[in-house]
Design a protein around this motif. Structure first.
Motif, short mmCIF file in Angstrom:
data_model
loop_
_atom_site.label_atom_id
_atom_site.label_comp_id
_atom_site.label_asym_id
_atom_site.label_seq_id
_atom_site.Cartn_x
_atom_site.Cartn_y
_atom_site.Cartn_z
N THR A 62 0.87 -1.18 0.00
CA THR A 62 0.00 0.00 0.00
C THR A 62 0.90 1.23 0.00
OG1 THR A 62 -1.88 1.07 1.08
CG2 THR A 62 -0.19 0.17 2.54
N TRP A 88 -2.03 6.31 -1.90
CA TRP A 88 -3.32 5.62 -2.09
C TRP A 88 -4.24 5.92 -0.91
CZ3 TRP A 88 -7.01 2.57 -0.01
CH2 TRP A 88 -7.95 2.00 -0.89
N ARG A 97 -7.61 8.10 -1.46
CA ARG A 97 -8.88 7.35 -1.44
C ARG A 97 -9.68 7.56 -0.17
NH1 ARG A 97 -9.87 3.52 -5.62
NH2 ARG A 97 -8.21 3.90 -7.14
N THR A 98 -9.00 7.96 0.94
CA THR A 98 -9.73 8.02 2.21
C THR A 98 -9.58 9.34 2.98
OG1 THR A 98 -7.93 7.23 3.64
CG2 THR A 98 -9.22 5.55 2.50
N CYS A 129 -21.32 2.12 13.25
CA CYS A 129 -20.80 3.50 13.27
C CYS A 129 -21.89 4.52 13.55
CB CYS A 129 -20.12 3.83 11.94
SG CYS A 129 -18.82 2.68 11.51
N ARG A 157 -5.10 -5.17 3.53
CA ARG A 157 -4.86 -3.75 3.27
C ARG A 157 -6.16 -2.98 2.99
NH1 ARG A 157 -2.57 -3.28 -2.98
NH2 ARG A 157 -4.44 -4.21 -3.92
N MET A 162 -15.31 -6.47 4.77
CA MET A 162 -16.01 -5.29 4.27
C MET A 162 -15.98 -5.22 2.76
SD MET A 162 -15.35 -1.35 5.39
CE MET A 162 -14.29 -0.75 4.11
N GLY A 164 -16.08 -2.52 0.62
CA GLY A 164 -15.98 -1.06 0.74
C GLY A 164 -16.66 -0.30 -0.38
N ASN A 165 -16.44 -0.80 -1.60
CA ASN A 165 -16.97 -0.09 -2.76
C ASN A 165 -18.49 0.00 -2.75
OD1 ASN A 165 -17.38 0.57 -5.61
ND2 ASN A 165 -15.15 0.25 -5.65
N HIS A 195 -20.07 11.26 10.40
CA HIS A 195 -19.23 10.11 10.72
C HIS A 195 -18.00 10.16 9.80
CE1 HIS A 195 -17.64 6.24 11.35
NE2 HIS A 195 -18.06 5.72 10.21
N ASN A 241 -14.69 8.30 5.34
CA ASN A 241 -13.94 8.55 4.11
C ASN A 241 -14.16 10.01 3.72
OD1 ASN A 241 -13.20 8.75 1.30
ND2 ASN A 241 -13.26 6.52 1.22
N ARG A 295 -14.05 11.37 0.98
CA ARG A 295 -14.85 11.53 -0.26
C ARG A 295 -16.35 11.39 0.05
NH1 ARG A 295 -13.55 7.42 -4.07
NH2 ARG A 295 -12.62 6.18 -2.42
N ASN A 353 -11.22 5.95 10.83
CA ASN A 353 -12.61 5.64 11.16
C ASN A 353 -12.64 4.98 12.55
OD1 ASN A 353 -15.18 4.54 11.35
ND2 ASN A 353 -15.22 3.78 9.26
N PHE A 373 -23.41 6.56 9.43
CA PHE A 373 -23.71 5.41 8.57
C PHE A 373 -22.79 4.28 8.99
CE2 PHE A 373 -22.60 2.85 4.87
CZ PHE A 373 -23.85 2.59 4.32
O1 UT7 Z 1 -17.78 3.21 8.68
C1 UT7 Z 1 -18.90 2.96 7.93
C2 UT7 Z 1 -18.75 1.96 6.87
N1 UT7 Z 1 -17.59 2.10 6.03
C3 UT7 Z 1 -17.61 2.87 4.93
O2 UT7 Z 1 -18.53 3.64 4.71
C4 UT7 Z 1 -16.47 2.70 3.97
C5 UT7 Z 1 -16.91 3.03 2.59
N2 UT7 Z 1 -15.92 2.66 1.56
C6 UT7 Z 1 -14.77 3.33 1.37
O3 UT7 Z 1 -14.43 4.23 2.09
C7 UT7 Z 1 -13.97 2.95 0.15
O4 UT7 Z 1 -14.70 2.07 -0.64
C8 UT7 Z 1 -12.59 2.32 0.50
C9 UT7 Z 1 -11.64 3.37 1.04
C10 UT7 Z 1 -12.76 1.22 1.49
C11 UT7 Z 1 -11.94 1.75 -0.77
O5 UT7 Z 1 -11.81 2.75 -1.76
P1 UT7 Z 1 -12.32 2.48 -3.26
O6 UT7 Z 1 -11.98 3.68 -4.03
O7 UT7 Z 1 -13.76 2.08 -3.17
O8 UT7 Z 1 -11.40 1.30 -3.69
P2 UT7 Z 1 -11.79 -0.18 -4.14
O9 UT7 Z 1 -12.27 -0.99 -2.98
O10 UT7 Z 1 -12.68 -0.09 -5.34
O11 UT7 Z 1 -10.39 -0.72 -4.60
C12 UT7 Z 1 -9.68 -0.13 -5.68
C13 UT7 Z 1 -8.32 -0.79 -5.78
C14 UT7 Z 1 -8.39 -2.31 -5.75
O12 UT7 Z 1 -7.40 -2.81 -6.65
P3 UT7 Z 1 -7.83 -3.35 -8.10
O13 UT7 Z 1 -8.78 -4.49 -7.83
O14 UT7 Z 1 -8.48 -2.18 -8.77
O15 UT7 Z 1 -6.52 -3.74 -8.67
C15 UT7 Z 1 -7.97 -2.66 -4.36
O16 UT7 Z 1 -7.37 -3.92 -4.26
O17 UT7 Z 1 -7.51 -0.42 -4.68
C16 UT7 Z 1 -6.95 -1.58 -4.07
N3 UT7 Z 1 -6.73 -1.32 -2.66
C17 UT7 Z 1 -5.60 -0.79 -2.18
N4 UT7 Z 1 -4.48 -0.38 -2.79
C18 UT7 Z 1 -3.51 0.13 -2.01
C19 UT7 Z 1 -7.59 -1.55 -1.62
N5 UT7 Z 1 -7.01 -1.16 -0.49
C20 UT7 Z 1 -5.78 -0.68 -0.80
C21 UT7 Z 1 -4.72 -0.14 -0.04
N6 UT7 Z 1 -3.61 0.25 -0.71
N7 UT7 Z 1 -4.77 0.01 1.30
#
Ligand code: UT7
Length: 325
Positions: free
Chosen positions: A28, A32, A36-37, A112, A151, A215, A217-218, A252, A255, A257, A282, A312
């Protein structure tokens, strides 16, 4: 009779885990995680610290800021997904550690959204005249239920606690209303498979790492953006409050975004939004009271301000609460 937050407090453990810490052993990057967060650091509880210890520290500060004696607390509600033990509840342990055994205490599990749910319960108890001072706590040690090798989750969560003393008042202030929702049909988007009654904690379960949080996440992200915006608008409409009247949004912190999208939906500039996700990540049920506590402490939130909390989380649960500080 209205209910208002008479005192607020928060406590976070000392150890800071930076994004560089995760870079050191996982595939990671700081880039990133930040992009992303919005998270740069989070806290981790010491090995000898439990959720009740964090909750107790936050509660002591809230009680002091409320200007009451601990003996005046009549009910304890602790919102948590990570109690010290499945039973007794964290709130019972906190009551004991505060030296107020005999005072009723229960935990509230709403992920949460827990602190918003717990405030609404306290509001109902206070308005009914049942209790004058209710101690509401959000406390979590999430780092103990997150897979340090995953990760996609371990970079997101941190430990901490916040607390509020919710008291009765005849003044024109306090909790103006709330809207709560839940839909267990989405439960599999964020859940802990083992450690409850559904799955025995066998060696195989541990080998498969099912004792850690899972989780999607997406998918959660999209629902969070949609439902946090909708519930906030639903509440403001019901109360006849225009979005422009809101002085502070305390969302809350899951993220940056999601927070940006919510602020946009509510037409609120980011300087009216309390954000501390970069420091703590979080912290689930603790995230809103920590953010609120910081904003009150540094003087951003002032007497008379309209404060909108929106949360949420796992369940899924979501909700909003409006109060006049
Ligand atoms: O607390 C209440 C509930 N929780 C939430 O509301 C969380 C909501 N979700 C999120 O905040 C976001 O979805 C995340 C931060 C968890 C993830 O961000 P994303 O932009 O939705 O990423 P993704 O899950 O679509 O993953 C995109 C890529 C993936 O790689 P590939 O498949 O595109 O090659 C993941 O494997 O990012 C990769 N990835 C990482 N890369 C580097 C996932 N985690 C990591 C990381 N470092 N830590």
């Amino acid at each position: 009779m209205n209910s208002y937050i008479r005192g607020i407090g928060y406590y976070v453990p000392e150890e800071v885990l930076t994004n560089q810490y995760f870079e050191s052993y996982l595939d990671t990057s700081d880039e990133w995680i930040t992009q992303r967060t919005g998270i740069k650091e989070r806290r981790r509880a010491a090995p000898d610290e439990n959720t009740s210890d964090l909750g107790k520290r936050a509660a002591e500060i809230a009680i002091k800021n409320a200007g009451i004696d601990v003996s005046e607390v009549e009910l304890i509600i602790c919102a948590t997904a990570t109690p010290d033990t499945l039973f007794p509840s964290a709130s019972c342990v906190i009551g004991h550690k505060l030296g107020i055994g005999g005072v009723p205490a229960f935990d509230l599990a709403a992920g949460c959204t827990g602190f918003v749910y717990a405030l609404s319960v306290a509001d109902a108890f206070v308005r009914s005249g049942a209790y004058k001072n209710v101690l509401v706590i959000g406390a979590e040690i999430l780092t103990r239920i997150i897979d340090p090798m995953d990760r996609s989750t371990c970079v997101l969560f941190g430990d901490g606690a916040g607390a509020a003393v919710v008291s009765a008042t005849e003044e024109d202030r306090g909790i103006l209303g709330f809207k709560l929702h839940a839909d267990g049909g989405y439960g599999n988007l964020l859940y802990l498979p083992a450690r409850g009654t559904a799955m025995e904690l066998t060696e195989e379960v541990i080998r498969k790492r099912l004792h850690y949080t899972k989780m999607k996440g997406n998918e959660l992200f999209k629902i969070a953006v949609r439902e946090m915006g909708s519930v906030a608008v639903e509440l403001l409409d019901e109360l006849g409050v225009d979005k422009s009247q809101v002085d502070w949004l305390v969302p809350h912190q899951a993220n940056i975004r999601i927070i940006n999208a919510l602020a946009k939906r509510l037409n609120l500039p980011m300087d009216k939004v309390v954000v501390n996700i970069e420091k703590y990540g979080n912290t689930s049920a603790a995230s809103i009271p920590i953010a609120l506590g910081e904003a009150v402490e540094d003087g951003r939130i002032k007497r008379g301000d309209l404060v909108l909390m929106v949360a949420f989380g796992a369940g899924l649960t979501w909700g909003a609460l409006l109060l006049k500080w």
